[in-house]
Design a protein around this motif. Structure first.
Motif, PDB file in Angstrom:
ATOM      1  N   LYS A 158       0.841  -1.200   0.000  1.00  0.00           N
ATOM      2  CA  LYS A 158       0.000   0.000   0.000  1.00  0.00           C
ATOM      3  C   LYS A 158       0.873   1.246   0.000  1.00  0.00           C
ATOM      4  O   LYS A 158       1.872   1.303   0.713  1.00  0.00           O
ATOM      5  CB  LYS A 158      -0.873   0.057   1.257  1.00  0.00           C
ATOM      6  N   ARG A 159       0.489   2.235  -0.784  1.00  0.00           N
ATOM      7  CA  ARG A 159       1.204   3.511  -0.810  1.00  0.00           C
ATOM      8  C   ARG A 159       0.928   4.313   0.454  1.00  0.00           C
ATOM      9  O   ARG A 159       1.764   5.077   0.904  1.00  0.00           O
ATOM     10  CB  ARG A 159       0.783   4.341  -2.027  1.00  0.00           C
ATOM     11  N   PHE A 160      -0.289   4.178   0.979  1.00  0.00           N
ATOM     12  CA  PHE A 160      -0.594   4.841   2.240  1.00  0.00           C
ATOM     13  C   PHE A 160      -1.487   3.949   3.077  1.00  0.00           C
ATOM     14  O   PHE A 160      -2.171   3.080   2.572  1.00  0.00           O
ATOM     15  CB  PHE A 160      -1.242   6.214   2.022  1.00  0.00           C
ATOM     16  N   ASP A 161      -1.449   4.155   4.362  1.00  0.00           N
ATOM     17  CA  ASP A 161      -2.224   3.345   5.288  1.00  0.00           C
ATOM     18  C   ASP A 161      -2.801   4.273   6.354  1.00  0.00           C
ATOM     19  O   ASP A 161      -2.547   5.478   6.343  1.00  0.00           O
ATOM     20  CB  ASP A 161      -1.328   2.278   5.926  1.00  0.00           C
ATOM     21  N   VAL A 162      -3.560   3.714   7.255  1.00  0.00           N
ATOM     22  CA  VAL A 162      -4.159   4.477   8.353  1.00  0.00           C
ATOM     23  C   VAL A 162      -3.701   3.836   9.650  1.00  0.00           C
ATOM     24  O   VAL A 162      -3.701   2.612   9.770  1.00  0.00           O
ATOM     25  CB  VAL A 162      -5.705   4.448   8.262  1.00  0.00           C
ATOM     26  N   THR A 163      -3.305   4.647  10.623  1.00  0.00           N
ATOM     27  CA  THR A 163      -2.934   4.094  11.923  1.00  0.00           C
ATOM     28  C   THR A 163      -4.187   3.966  12.782  1.00  0.00           C
ATOM     29  O   THR A 163      -5.214   4.580  12.504  1.00  0.00           O
ATOM     30  CB  THR A 163      -1.889   4.980  12.642  1.00  0.00           C
ATOM     31  N   ALA A 164      -4.082   3.175  13.811  1.00  0.00           N
ATOM     32  CA  ALA A 164      -5.228   2.910  14.688  1.00  0.00           C
ATOM     33  C   ALA A 164      -5.596   4.151  15.501  1.00  0.00           C
ATOM     34  O   ALA A 164      -4.762   5.018  15.758  1.00  0.00           O
ATOM     35  CB  ALA A 164      -4.890   1.759  15.634  1.00  0.00           C
ATOM     36  N   ASN A 165      -6.859   4.200  15.898  1.00  0.00           N
ATOM     37  CA  ASN A 165      -7.295   5.252  16.809  1.00  0.00           C
ATOM     38  C   ASN A 165      -6.806   4.954  18.214  1.00  0.00           C
ATOM     39  O   ASN A 165      -6.510   3.815  18.557  1.00  0.00           O
ATOM     40  CB  ASN A 165      -8.832   5.335  16.838  1.00  0.00           C
ATOM     41  N   SER A 166      -6.758   5.974  19.015  1.00  0.00           N
ATOM     42  CA  SER A 166      -6.436   5.857  20.429  1.00  0.00           C
ATOM     43  C   SER A 166      -7.739   6.095  21.196  1.00  0.00           C
ATOM     44  O   SER A 166      -8.479   7.027  20.890  1.00  0.00           O
ATOM     45  CB  SER A 166      -5.394   6.917  20.778  1.00  0.00           C
ATOM     46  N   TYR A 167      -8.053   5.236  22.169  1.00  0.00           N
ATOM     47  CA  TYR A 167      -9.291   5.332  22.936  1.00  0.00           C
ATOM     48  C   TYR A 167      -8.996   5.760  24.363  1.00  0.00           C
ATOM     49  O   TYR A 167      -7.980   5.363  24.928  1.00  0.00           O
ATOM     50  CB  TYR A 167     -10.003   3.971  22.958  1.00  0.00           C
ATOM     51  N   PHE A 168      -9.884   6.531  24.943  1.00  0.00           N
ATOM     52  CA  PHE A 168      -9.719   6.983  26.325  1.00  0.00           C
ATOM     53  C   PHE A 168     -11.067   6.981  27.028  1.00  0.00           C
ATOM     54  O   PHE A 168     -12.105   7.252  26.412  1.00  0.00           O
ATOM     55  CB  PHE A 168      -9.069   8.373  26.372  1.00  0.00           C
ATOM     56  N   PHE A 169     -11.043   6.649  28.335  1.00  0.00           N
ATOM     57  CA  PHE A 169     -12.267   6.533  29.126  1.00  0.00           C
ATOM     58  C   PHE A 169     -12.021   6.956  30.563  1.00  0.00           C
ATOM     59  O   PHE A 169     -10.893   6.904  31.048  1.00  0.00           O
ATOM     60  CB  PHE A 169     -12.782   5.081  29.136  1.00  0.00           C
TER      61      PHE A 169
END
Length: 196
Positions: free
Chosen positions: A159-170
């Motif tokens: 892939k030329r570009f990708d997406v990183t994971a979200n960060s969750y907070f609670f």
């Protein structure tokens, strides 16, 4: 394609919030999303309305005008919404600046349903939780990608570009207040106010 460029897409703060809220509150059918009419606010409104339209039995509402008294009345009403997601209000209907902190504090105090947002600096200030893009995740992923690209023996990414994971907070106190079990919280989330 065909270039030497690789990278990561920084997604907007509105991506995935409906799925996120429905995972935390599975019975959610009506959500109030607080976003203004700035350029960013209009983008959020359009993207979220599109996401909501693809889900049967689910509706999302936005304030028709940014009048703080009207917003306070709406968030304090009974049985109107199952959740509130605060994306940001920077200007009122008369283009006057709005105090983000005062507005969010008041919303959290008045709301009868869980309030979520996209800014982890608000964790512990009355919101149940949220999700955001994390600069640390971006930096680590970019460093790994760079090392892979610099290694002549390594295979190039497909892939030329990708997406990183979200960060969750609670906030555990707020999860408990609304009877939300910890089992619904994504693995790896930052949870504050957990019992020692």
């Amino acid at each position: 394609d065909g270039s030497n460029y690789y990278g990561f897409e920084e997604t907007g703060s509105d991506v995935g919030i409906i799925d996120f809220v429905r995972k935390i509150l599975p019975g959610t059918k009506r959500m109030l999303v607080l976003a203004d009419f700035t350029t960013t606010g209009k983008m959020y409104r359009g993207n979220i309305a599109k996401q909501a339209a693809s889900i049967n039995g689910f509706s999302v509402s936005f304030p028709p005008v940014i009048n703080l008294d009207s917003i306070y009345k709406t968030v304090s009403s009974d049985n109107k919404y199952d959740a509130i997601y605060y994306l940001g209000i920077n200007q009122d209907k008369d283009d006057r600046p709005v105090s983000y902190r005062t507005l969010l504090d008041t919303i959290c105090t008045l709301a009868r349903v869980p309030v979520f947002c996209n800014d982890p600096t608000n964790n512990g200030k009355g919101i149940v939780g949220g999700l955001c893009q994390n600069g640390t995740f971006h930096g680590m992923a970019a460093a790994r990608l760079l090392l892979q690209l610099m290694d002549p023996s390594a295979k190039k990414p497909t892939k030329r570009f990708d997406v990183t994971a979200n960060s969750y907070f609670f906030d555990r106190k707020m999860l408990n207040k609304f009877g939300i079990p910890l089992s619904r919280v994504p693995k790896g989330a930052n949870v504050i106010n957990s019992p020692a």
